[in-house]
Design an enzyme around this catalytic site. Sequence first.
Site, PDB file in Angstrom:
ATOM      1  N   GLU A  88      19.156  35.068 -33.912  1.00  6.04           N
ATOM      2  CA  GLU A  88      17.987  34.211 -33.681  1.00  6.04           C
ATOM      3  C   GLU A  88      16.694  35.023 -33.748  1.00  6.04           C
ATOM      4  O   GLU A  88      16.696  36.215 -33.440  1.00  6.04           O
ATOM      5  CB  GLU A  88      18.087  33.605 -32.267  1.00  6.04           C
ATOM      6  CG  GLU A  88      18.331  32.112 -32.191  1.00  6.04           C
ATOM      7  CD  GLU A  88      17.215  31.244 -32.763  1.00  6.04           C
ATOM      8  OE1 GLU A  88      16.548  31.641 -33.736  1.00  6.04           O
ATOM      9  OE2 GLU A  88      17.026  30.149 -32.243  1.00  6.04           O
ATOM     10  N   ASP A  89      15.612  34.360 -34.110  1.00  2.77           N
ATOM     11  CA  ASP A  89      14.323  35.043 -34.117  1.00  2.77           C
ATOM     12  C   ASP A  89      13.774  35.173 -32.702  1.00  2.77           C
ATOM     13  O   ASP A  89      13.330  36.227 -32.279  1.00  2.77           O
ATOM     14  CB  ASP A  89      13.313  34.329 -35.031  1.00  2.77           C
ATOM     15  CG  ASP A  89      13.199  32.826 -34.770  1.00  2.77           C
ATOM     16  OD1 ASP A  89      13.903  32.298 -33.875  1.00  2.77           O
ATOM     17  OD2 ASP A  89      12.404  32.170 -35.470  1.00  2.77           O
ATOM     18  N   ILE A  90      13.800  34.061 -31.945  1.00  2.00           N
ATOM     19  CA  ILE A  90      13.154  34.064 -30.633  1.00  2.00           C
ATOM     20  C   ILE A  90      13.784  33.023 -29.717  1.00  2.00           C
ATOM     21  O   ILE A  90      14.141  31.935 -30.150  1.00  2.00           O
ATOM     22  CB  ILE A  90      11.622  33.825 -30.800  1.00  2.00           C
ATOM     23  CG1 ILE A  90      10.886  33.825 -29.471  1.00  2.00           C
ATOM     24  CG2 ILE A  90      11.322  32.549 -31.558  1.00  2.00           C
ATOM     25  CD1 ILE A  90       9.362  33.978 -29.616  1.00  2.00           C
ATOM     26  N   ILE A  91      13.933  33.391 -28.451  1.00  3.11           N
ATOM     27  CA  ILE A  91      14.369  32.449 -27.422  1.00  3.11           C
ATOM     28  C   ILE A  91      13.129  32.121 -26.596  1.00  3.11           C
ATOM     29  O   ILE A  91      12.488  33.022 -26.048  1.00  3.11           O
ATOM     30  CB  ILE A  91      15.433  33.065 -26.473  1.00  3.11           C
ATOM     31  CG1 ILE A  91      16.581  33.721 -27.241  1.00  3.11           C
ATOM     32  CG2 ILE A  91      15.916  32.036 -25.459  1.00  3.11           C
ATOM     33  CD1 ILE A  91      17.608  32.828 -27.829  1.00  3.11           C
ATOM     34  N   ASP A  92      12.804  30.836 -26.527  1.00  2.00           N
ATOM     35  CA  ASP A  92      11.608  30.402 -25.797  1.00  2.00           C
ATOM     36  C   ASP A  92      12.070  29.668 -24.535  1.00  2.00           C
ATOM     37  O   ASP A  92      12.324  30.300 -23.509  1.00  2.00           O
ATOM     38  CB  ASP A  92      10.772  29.534 -26.749  1.00  2.00           C
ATOM     39  CG  ASP A  92       9.497  29.007 -26.137  1.00  2.00           C
ATOM     40  OD1 ASP A  92       9.129  29.467 -25.058  1.00  2.00           O
ATOM     41  OD2 ASP A  92       8.865  28.128 -26.746  1.00  2.00           O
ATOM     42  N   GLY A  96      14.902  28.210 -24.343  1.00  3.72           N
ATOM     43  CA  GLY A  96      16.359  28.350 -24.321  1.00  3.72           C
ATOM     44  C   GLY A  96      17.069  27.088 -24.771  1.00  3.72           C
ATOM     45  O   GLY A  96      18.296  27.072 -24.926  1.00  3.72           O
ATOM     46  N   THR A 140      17.286  25.470 -27.644  1.00  4.26           N
ATOM     47  CA  THR A 140      18.033  25.526 -28.911  1.00  4.26           C
ATOM     48  C   THR A 140      19.411  26.146 -28.710  1.00  4.26           C
ATOM     49  O   THR A 140      20.425  25.557 -29.092  1.00  4.26           O
ATOM     50  CB  THR A 140      17.230  26.327 -29.971  1.00  4.26           C
ATOM     51  OG1 THR A 140      15.955  25.706 -30.132  1.00  4.26           O
ATOM     52  CG2 THR A 140      17.937  26.369 -31.304  1.00  4.26           C
ATOM     53  N   LYS A 196      11.037  35.164 -24.723  1.00  6.14           N
ATOM     54  CA  LYS A 196       9.929  34.900 -23.797  1.00  6.14           C
ATOM     55  C   LYS A 196      10.530  34.600 -22.430  1.00  6.14           C
ATOM     56  O   LYS A 196      10.789  33.452 -22.102  1.00  6.14           O
ATOM     57  CB  LYS A 196       9.127  33.689 -24.278  1.00  6.14           C
ATOM     58  CG  LYS A 196       8.386  33.873 -25.593  1.00  6.14           C
ATOM     59  CD  LYS A 196       7.624  32.602 -25.923  1.00  6.14           C
ATOM     60  CE  LYS A 196       6.962  32.642 -27.264  1.00  6.14           C
ATOM     61  NZ  LYS A 196       6.510  31.306 -27.699  1.00  6.14           N
ATOM     62  N   PHE A 251       2.283  32.219 -28.266  1.00  4.70           N
ATOM     63  CA  PHE A 251       2.875  31.888 -29.558  1.00  4.70           C
ATOM     64  C   PHE A 251       2.739  33.064 -30.532  1.00  4.70           C
ATOM     65  O   PHE A 251       1.681  33.683 -30.620  1.00  4.70           O
ATOM     66  CB  PHE A 251       2.172  30.648 -30.127  1.00  4.70           C
ATOM     67  CG  PHE A 251       2.811  30.117 -31.365  1.00  4.70           C
ATOM     68  CD1 PHE A 251       3.957  29.328 -31.286  1.00  4.70           C
ATOM     69  CD2 PHE A 251       2.283  30.404 -32.613  1.00  4.70           C
ATOM     70  CE1 PHE A 251       4.556  28.845 -32.433  1.00  4.70           C
ATOM     71  CE2 PHE A 251       2.877  29.915 -33.767  1.00  4.70           C
ATOM     72  CZ  PHE A 251       4.017  29.137 -33.679  1.00  4.70           C
ATOM     73  N   ASP A 298       6.911  31.293 -38.283  1.00 10.83           N
ATOM     74  CA  ASP A 298       5.801  30.573 -38.916  1.00 10.83           C
ATOM     75  C   ASP A 298       4.898  29.885 -37.912  1.00 10.83           C
ATOM     76  O   ASP A 298       5.263  29.659 -36.758  1.00 10.83           O
ATOM     77  CB  ASP A 298       6.357  29.481 -39.842  1.00 10.83           C
ATOM     78  CG  ASP A 298       6.939  28.305 -39.064  1.00 10.83           C
ATOM     79  OD1 ASP A 298       7.769  28.549 -38.154  1.00 10.83           O
ATOM     80  OD2 ASP A 298       6.545  27.153 -39.326  1.00 10.83           O
ATOM     81  N   ARG A 311       5.200  33.387 -42.445  1.00  6.68           N
ATOM     82  CA  ARG A 311       6.522  34.040 -42.390  1.00  6.68           C
ATOM     83  C   ARG A 311       6.538  35.358 -43.146  1.00  6.68           C
ATOM     84  O   ARG A 311       7.336  36.247 -42.856  1.00  6.68           O
ATOM     85  CB  ARG A 311       7.594  33.124 -42.999  1.00  6.68           C
ATOM     86  CG  ARG A 311       7.823  31.831 -42.259  1.00  6.68           C
ATOM     87  CD  ARG A 311       9.094  31.152 -42.764  1.00  6.68           C
ATOM     88  NE  ARG A 311       9.183  29.752 -42.386  1.00  6.68           N
ATOM     89  CZ  ARG A 311       9.635  29.294 -41.226  1.00  6.68           C
ATOM     90  NH1 ARG A 311      10.030  30.143 -40.297  1.00  6.68           N
ATOM     91  NH2 ARG A 311       9.694  27.998 -40.980  1.00  6.68           N
TER      92      ARG A 311
END
Length: 187
Positions: free
Chosen positions: A108-112, A114, A116, A140, A161, A168, A174
């Site tokens: 994954e790119d990022i966990i915000d 959670g 997803t 994060k 952000f 993106d 990107r």
Amino acid sequence: MYYSPNKDMVTIKDLDFSLYLSAREIQNKIRIMATKIASEYEGKNPLLLVVLNGAFIFGADLIRNMDIACTVQFIRLKSYDQLKSTEQLQISGMDKVDVKDRHVIIVEDIIDSGFTMHTFVPLLEEMNPSSIAIASLLMKDDEIKYNVNVKYTGFHIPEKFVVGYGLDYDGQGRNLPHIYQLVEFIE
Ligand code: 5GP
Ligand code: MG
């Protein structure tokens, strides 16, 4: 040109972003992550399940630093709308992944929030993999609202952000080699 790569500041559409993590810092971290993953998965032929769109560049760099046999597949997950998590997950490509009896590493790119991963992992479990782990470049920590077990994390970052290196803002940014953080003006 609407923004120039390699600048300390970039403007994408209506928003300004400032340099946060350089390409060099990112590559150094990925080498450490890849070495750790490779040592823990040697002989297991792990299946790296790269989450499109955001993780395509991270996934490409991660696997090139992993000196073990492994397989790569892709899945598309979308929950974010411009700057915010929508808490509705669109999943596509699930029919094309074959995870049964495989050691799966979700890339994954990022966990915000959670949301997803919290939603996706149980769906993956139903497909009977041998194991599931999450590798996320960014996390994060202050934004977490859902329980997610992230085994490999690159950088713990504040809630602002970010764009670049695969991530993106409204479809753009990107291709930036570095990661940039939204500049928030106090009114
Ligand atoms: P979560 O479901 O954990 O709230 O959010 C996860 C997804 O939202 C990430 O995979 C990513 O696609 C997107 N996302 C979360 N935070 C950011 C951010 O700061 N920038 C960008 N570009 N996408 C983000
Ligand atoms: Mg993502």
